[in-house]
Design an enzyme around this catalytic site. Structure first.
Site, PDB file in Angstrom:
ATOM      1  N   GLY A  31      23.041  13.276  18.862  1.00  0.00           N
ATOM      2  CA  GLY A  31      21.604  12.828  19.104  1.00  0.00           C
ATOM      3  C   GLY A  31      20.990  12.208  18.042  1.00  0.00           C
ATOM      4  O   GLY A  31      21.443  11.884  17.100  1.00  0.00           O
ATOM      5  N   LEU A  33      19.454   9.281  17.920  1.00  0.00           N
ATOM      6  CA  LEU A  33      20.087   8.247  17.815  1.00  0.00           C
ATOM      7  C   LEU A  33      19.490   7.128  17.100  1.00  0.00           C
ATOM      8  O   LEU A  33      18.276   6.808  17.181  1.00  0.00           O
ATOM      9  CB  LEU A  33      20.425   7.897  19.206  1.00  0.00           C
ATOM     10  CG  LEU A  33      21.296   8.689  20.058  1.00  0.00           C
ATOM     11  CD1 LEU A  33      21.492   8.219  21.473  1.00  0.00           C
ATOM     12  CD2 LEU A  33      22.558   9.301  19.651  1.00  0.00           C
ATOM     13  N   HIS A  37      24.444   4.479  15.927  1.00  0.00           N
ATOM     14  CA  HIS A  37      25.052   4.970  17.475  1.00  0.00           C
ATOM     15  C   HIS A  37      24.954   4.128  18.436  1.00  0.00           C
ATOM     16  O   HIS A  37      26.248   4.081  19.245  1.00  0.00           O
ATOM     17  CB  HIS A  37      24.150   6.315  17.878  1.00  0.00           C
ATOM     18  CG  HIS A  37      24.203   7.407  16.931  1.00  0.00           C
ATOM     19  ND1 HIS A  37      23.044   7.533  16.330  1.00  0.00           N
ATOM     20  CD2 HIS A  37      24.845   8.398  16.489  1.00  0.00           C
ATOM     21  CE1 HIS A  37      23.076   8.991  15.730  1.00  0.00           C
ATOM     22  NE2 HIS A  37      24.370   9.091  15.671  1.00  0.00           N
ATOM     23  N   GLN A  61      29.860  23.185  13.750  1.00  0.00           N
ATOM     24  CA  GLN A  61      29.970  22.389  12.653  1.00  0.00           C
ATOM     25  C   GLN A  61      28.993  22.514  11.463  1.00  0.00           C
ATOM     26  O   GLN A  61      29.236  21.842  10.426  1.00  0.00           O
ATOM     27  CB  GLN A  61      30.414  20.933  13.232  1.00  0.00           C
ATOM     28  CG  GLN A  61      29.260  20.120  13.596  1.00  0.00           C
ATOM     29  CD  GLN A  61      29.547  18.916  14.210  1.00  0.00           C
ATOM     30  OE1 GLN A  61      30.140  18.798  15.055  1.00  0.00           O
ATOM     31  NE2 GLN A  61      29.066  17.671  13.301  1.00  0.00           N
ATOM     32  N   GLN A 148      32.717   4.627  10.894  1.00  0.00           N
ATOM     33  CA  GLN A 148      33.300   4.889   9.618  1.00  0.00           C
ATOM     34  C   GLN A 148      32.437   5.479   8.560  1.00  0.00           C
ATOM     35  O   GLN A 148      32.889   6.021   7.694  1.00  0.00           O
ATOM     36  CB  GLN A 148      33.846   3.342   8.967  1.00  0.00           C
ATOM     37  CG  GLN A 148      34.260   3.360   7.601  1.00  0.00           C
ATOM     38  CD  GLN A 148      34.114   1.958   7.152  1.00  0.00           C
ATOM     39  OE1 GLN A 148      34.469   0.926   7.570  1.00  0.00           O
ATOM     40  NE2 GLN A 148      33.945   2.132   5.735  1.00  0.00           N
ATOM     41  N   ASP A 150      31.380   8.557   8.781  1.00  0.00           N
ATOM     42  CA  ASP A 150      31.890   9.864   8.523  1.00  0.00           C
ATOM     43  C   ASP A 150      33.637   9.641   8.372  1.00  0.00           C
ATOM     44  O   ASP A 150      34.153   9.807   9.440  1.00  0.00           O
ATOM     45  CB  ASP A 150      31.549  10.668  10.034  1.00  0.00           C
ATOM     46  CG  ASP A 150      30.091  10.779   9.844  1.00  0.00           C
ATOM     47  OD1 ASP A 150      29.544  11.781   9.071  1.00  0.00           O
ATOM     48  OD2 ASP A 150      29.504  10.183  10.547  1.00  0.00           O
ATOM     49  N   VAL A 176      26.762   0.932  10.094  1.00  0.00           N
ATOM     50  CA  VAL A 176      25.459  -0.064  10.303  1.00  0.00           C
ATOM     51  C   VAL A 176      24.263   0.456   9.253  1.00  0.00           C
ATOM     52  O   VAL A 176      24.209   1.695   9.075  1.00  0.00           O
ATOM     53  CB  VAL A 176      24.745   0.295  11.638  1.00  0.00           C
ATOM     54  CG1 VAL A 176      23.390  -0.289  11.835  1.00  0.00           C
ATOM     55  CG2 VAL A 176      25.804  -0.257  12.770  1.00  0.00           C
ATOM     56  N   SER A 186      21.037  10.137  10.962  1.00  0.00           N
ATOM     57  CA  SER A 186      19.868  10.921  11.573  1.00  0.00           C
ATOM     58  C   SER A 186      19.181  11.703  10.389  1.00  0.00           C
ATOM     59  O   SER A 186      17.929  12.126  10.870  1.00  0.00           O
ATOM     60  CB  SER A 186      20.508  12.080  12.565  1.00  0.00           C
ATOM     61  OG  SER A 186      21.454  11.259  13.538  1.00  0.00           O
ATOM     62  N   ARG A 187      19.881  11.986   9.366  1.00  0.00           N
ATOM     63  CA  ARG A 187      19.313  12.812   8.165  1.00  0.00           C
ATOM     64  C   ARG A 187      18.338  12.085   7.503  1.00  0.00           C
ATOM     65  O   ARG A 187      17.532  12.667   6.508  1.00  0.00           O
ATOM     66  CB  ARG A 187      20.284  13.608   7.663  1.00  0.00           C
ATOM     67  CG  ARG A 187      21.101  14.565   8.341  1.00  0.00           C
ATOM     68  CD  ARG A 187      22.028  15.419   7.484  1.00  0.00           C
ATOM     69  NE  ARG A 187      22.583  16.455   8.275  1.00  0.00           N
ATOM     70  CZ  ARG A 187      23.604  16.573   8.951  1.00  0.00           C
ATOM     71  NH1 ARG A 187      24.530  15.780   8.823  1.00  0.00           N
ATOM     72  NH2 ARG A 187      23.887  17.945   9.485  1.00  0.00           N
TER      73      ARG A 187
HETATM   74  P1  AMP Z   1      26.471  11.993  14.386  1.00  0.00           P
HETATM   75  O1  AMP Z   1      25.447  12.049  15.635  1.00  0.00           O
HETATM   76  O2  AMP Z   1      25.679  11.902  13.180  1.00  0.00           O
HETATM   77  O3  AMP Z   1      27.436  13.189  14.918  1.00  0.00           O
HETATM   78  O4  AMP Z   1      27.187  10.799  14.904  1.00  0.00           O
HETATM   79  C1  AMP Z   1      27.728  10.423  16.191  1.00  0.00           C
HETATM   80  C2  AMP Z   1      28.718   9.181  15.625  1.00  0.00           C
HETATM   81  O5  AMP Z   1      28.083   7.904  15.089  1.00  0.00           O
HETATM   82  C3  AMP Z   1      29.824   9.450  14.680  1.00  0.00           C
HETATM   83  O6  AMP Z   1      31.171   9.007  14.891  1.00  0.00           O
HETATM   84  C4  AMP Z   1      29.261   8.617  13.321  1.00  0.00           C
HETATM   85  O7  AMP Z   1      30.279   8.283  12.474  1.00  0.00           O
HETATM   86  C5  AMP Z   1      28.592   7.585  14.144  1.00  0.00           C
HETATM   87  N1  AMP Z   1      27.754   7.160  13.040  1.00  0.00           N
HETATM   88  C6  AMP Z   1      26.378   7.594  12.383  1.00  0.00           C
HETATM   89  N2  AMP Z   1      25.900   7.004  11.698  1.00  0.00           N
HETATM   90  C7  AMP Z   1      26.429   5.707  11.754  1.00  0.00           C
HETATM   91  C8  AMP Z   1      26.099   4.525  11.172  1.00  0.00           C
HETATM   92  N3  AMP Z   1      25.012   4.269  10.352  1.00  0.00           N
HETATM   93  N4  AMP Z   1      26.891   3.430  11.482  1.00  0.00           N
HETATM   94  C9  AMP Z   1      27.761   3.372  12.347  1.00  0.00           C
HETATM   95  N5  AMP Z   1      28.439   4.630  12.945  1.00  0.00           N
HETATM   96  C10 AMP Z   1      27.445   5.761  12.517  1.00  0.00           C
END
Ligand code: AMP
Length: 284
Positions: A31, A33, A37, A61, A148, A150, A176, A186-187
């Site tokens: 979330g 987002l 995302h 996690q 990518q 992560d 992105v 998100s952080r």
């Molecule tokens: P999270 O909500 O942070 O667990 O991220 C969910 C998914 O979105 C994970 O596969 C992340 O690697 C991907 N994600 C997070 N930030 C980005 C970004 N800036 N660009 C592309 N994918 C992202």
């Protein structure tokens, strides 16, 4: 768009879709987002017939003392974002739906989880593999999309899928970024204005590493040193790691690099916020 918090209902929807010959794509998220995302969901929309997004802030996690309780929860805006990106179903489980009180079984990642993030956040990746395995069990996707952003996470998930023979194709999507280069996260919303200014050094350090790999004869260790210098120059970033590693095994330091590929990986603390970034780097 269907919004569903019960795993068994999600499974019914997905099985219905599959009975109709649809290719099912899954985009796991926590979330809060943003465009990163959205890019995953949009890619899933292009490549699949039925797109399932999941929104779950996975407690296992987060380490004790990390930001689990203050992690941004913005469900209403998230659902709008999912709808705009073309999701067909959003799975929004409660913790008890994913972790029964008497649960005993977890998925333990191997060597890939013992370096870099795994050293700084011990146990984090076991939380990730366990929840992703469960999300795959509920959503039964043909293909799942990860960022990518992560980098280590997507490698560990690819390894898990191979090791457990899960019938899921993993697609890794590009990072992105904001216009100044900061990887969306998100952080990022935790950052003060001054911290936000300093945060640009991560992408700057990676861009410089990429330039040095093609334009100089510096070794990977010397380039890593240059990255650390850039990060430290702002005086605000505490560097946890800044390395060039093998993009498949994450081993470092790299030996011969000429003509080879590496991944530049950075983690810093900026005030109370932790940021990570990475870039694939090719040596000329
Ligand atoms: P999270 O909500 O942070 O667990 O991220 C969910 C998914 O979105 C994970 O596969 C992340 O690697 C991907 N994600 C997070 N930030 C980005 C970004 N800036 N660009 C592309 N994918 C992202």
């Amino acid at each position: 768009m269907i919004v569903e918090e019960l795993p068994e209902r999600v499974r019914e929807h997905v099985r219905n879709a599959r009975r109709n010959g649809m290719r099912v794509g899954c985009v796991p998220t926590m979330g809060a987002l943003h465009q990163g995302h959205c890019s995953l969901m949009e890619r899933a929309r292009r490549e699949c017939d039925f797109v399932v997004s999941t929104i779950f802030v996975n407690p296992t996690q987060f380490l004790p003392g990390e930001d689990f309780t203050r992690y941004p929860r913005t469900l209403e805006a998230d659902l709008r974002c999912c709808a705009d990106s073309g999701a067909d179903l959003v799975f929004t489980p409660q913790t008890e739906h994913m972790y029964a009180e008497n649960a005993q079984t977890t998925v333990q990642p191997g060597k890939l989880a013992e370096v870099l993030e795994g050293v700084i956040r011990p146990g984090h990746f076991a939380g990730v593999t366990t929840i992703v395995a469960k999300l795959f069990a509920v959503t039964e996707p043909d293909v799942a999309y990860f960022g990518q952003k992560d980098f280590q996470q997507q490698l560990i998930i690819r390894q898990m899928v191979r090791d457990l023979k899960l019938p899921v194709e993993i697609v890794t999507c590009p990072i992105v970024r904001e216009v100044d280069g900061l990887a969306m996260s998100s952080r990022n919303r935790y950052l003060s204005a001054a911290e936000r200014d300093a945060a640009v050094e991560l992408s700057r350090a990676l861009a410089e590493a990429s330039r040095l790999a093609t334009e100089s004869s510096l070794s990977s260790e010397e380039i890593s040193e240059q990255m650390r210098n850039i990060l430290q120059s702002s005086g605000q970033l505490e560097v946890q790691y800044a390395v060039l590693a093998d993009p498949e095994t994450l081993e470092y330091p790299l030996g011969r690099t000429s003509g080879g590929e590496a991944v530049g990986l950075i983690a810093v603390r900026l005030g109370t916020t932790r940021l990570i970034d990475n870039a694939l780097i090719r040596f000329s």
